[in-house]
Enzyme design. Sequence first.
Site, PDB file in Angstrom:
ATOM      1  N   ASP A   1      -0.257   5.084   0.768  1.00  0.00           N
ATOM      2  CA  ASP A   1      -0.571   6.109   1.769  1.00  0.00           C
ATOM      3  C   ASP A   1      -0.488   5.548   3.179  1.00  0.00           C
ATOM      4  O   ASP A   1      -1.054   4.487   3.480  1.00  0.00           O
ATOM      5  CB  ASP A   1      -1.971   6.685   1.535  1.00  0.00           C
TER       6      ASP A   1
ATOM      7  N   ASP B   1       0.871  -1.159   0.000  1.00  0.00           N
ATOM      8  CA  ASP B   1       0.000   0.000   0.000  1.00  0.00           C
ATOM      9  C   ASP B   1       0.921   1.225   0.000  1.00  0.00           C
ATOM     10  O   ASP B   1       2.105   1.125   0.336  1.00  0.00           O
ATOM     11  CB  ASP B   1      -0.874  -0.023   1.260  1.00  0.00           C
TER      12      ASP B   1
END
Length: 223
Positions: free
Chosen positions: A19, A17
């Site tokens: 963010d 991922d």
Amino acid sequence: MEEVQLILRNCDAICFDVDSTVIRDEGIDELAKFAGKGSEVASITANAMGGSMTYQDALSVRLNIIKPSLTMVRDFIRTCPPTLTPGIKKLVDVLHTTGRSTYLVSGGFLSLITPVAKQLHIPLENVYANRLKFYFNGDYAGFDENQPTSRTGGKAVVAQHLKDTYGYKNLIFIGDGVTDLESSPPADAFIGYGGNVIRPAVQTKAKWFVTDFNEICDVLLAN
């Protein structure tokens, strides 16, 4: 934890991922602050990452608040470069050195993630993210809803696509949010990351939860 670490030692691909995992902040929250809409958007992000609303609903609502024009996005990228999370560069370098494939899979936006991929020397074809749409005059026109990462469950779709396409036997997903947790299965293992923000639902459900990327490096380098 031991089960996940065994898969990690034998992994042939890792998806991150972006963010609050690879970078310290939530890109859409930072864009919202830039647009003067920070407080309105941050609460919606928290609800989405905590799993209390579908990702596509949260994405649509937040973008309709921000209404990011092409000019705004370009100005944001130029003046607010992303901050890499401590330890991520070392971890990605270890993955590259040991011949493991590395991907960025994000519910954020390709235009904001491209500079991150370049810093980490991750090919842009290994980035799966959402795409903003603009009218001919540069005004915001929505987002590409055909991208799997724009929907709840989309990261699992990407993980399955990568396994089907490249034949990965041990694919790991690393992230901080519920949308990341949903990736496994089909990802063979999930590692929860809490070095920037701890999501209680993820911390509780992850078989292995780390707050420092060096913990992952240590396992990989112990081979």
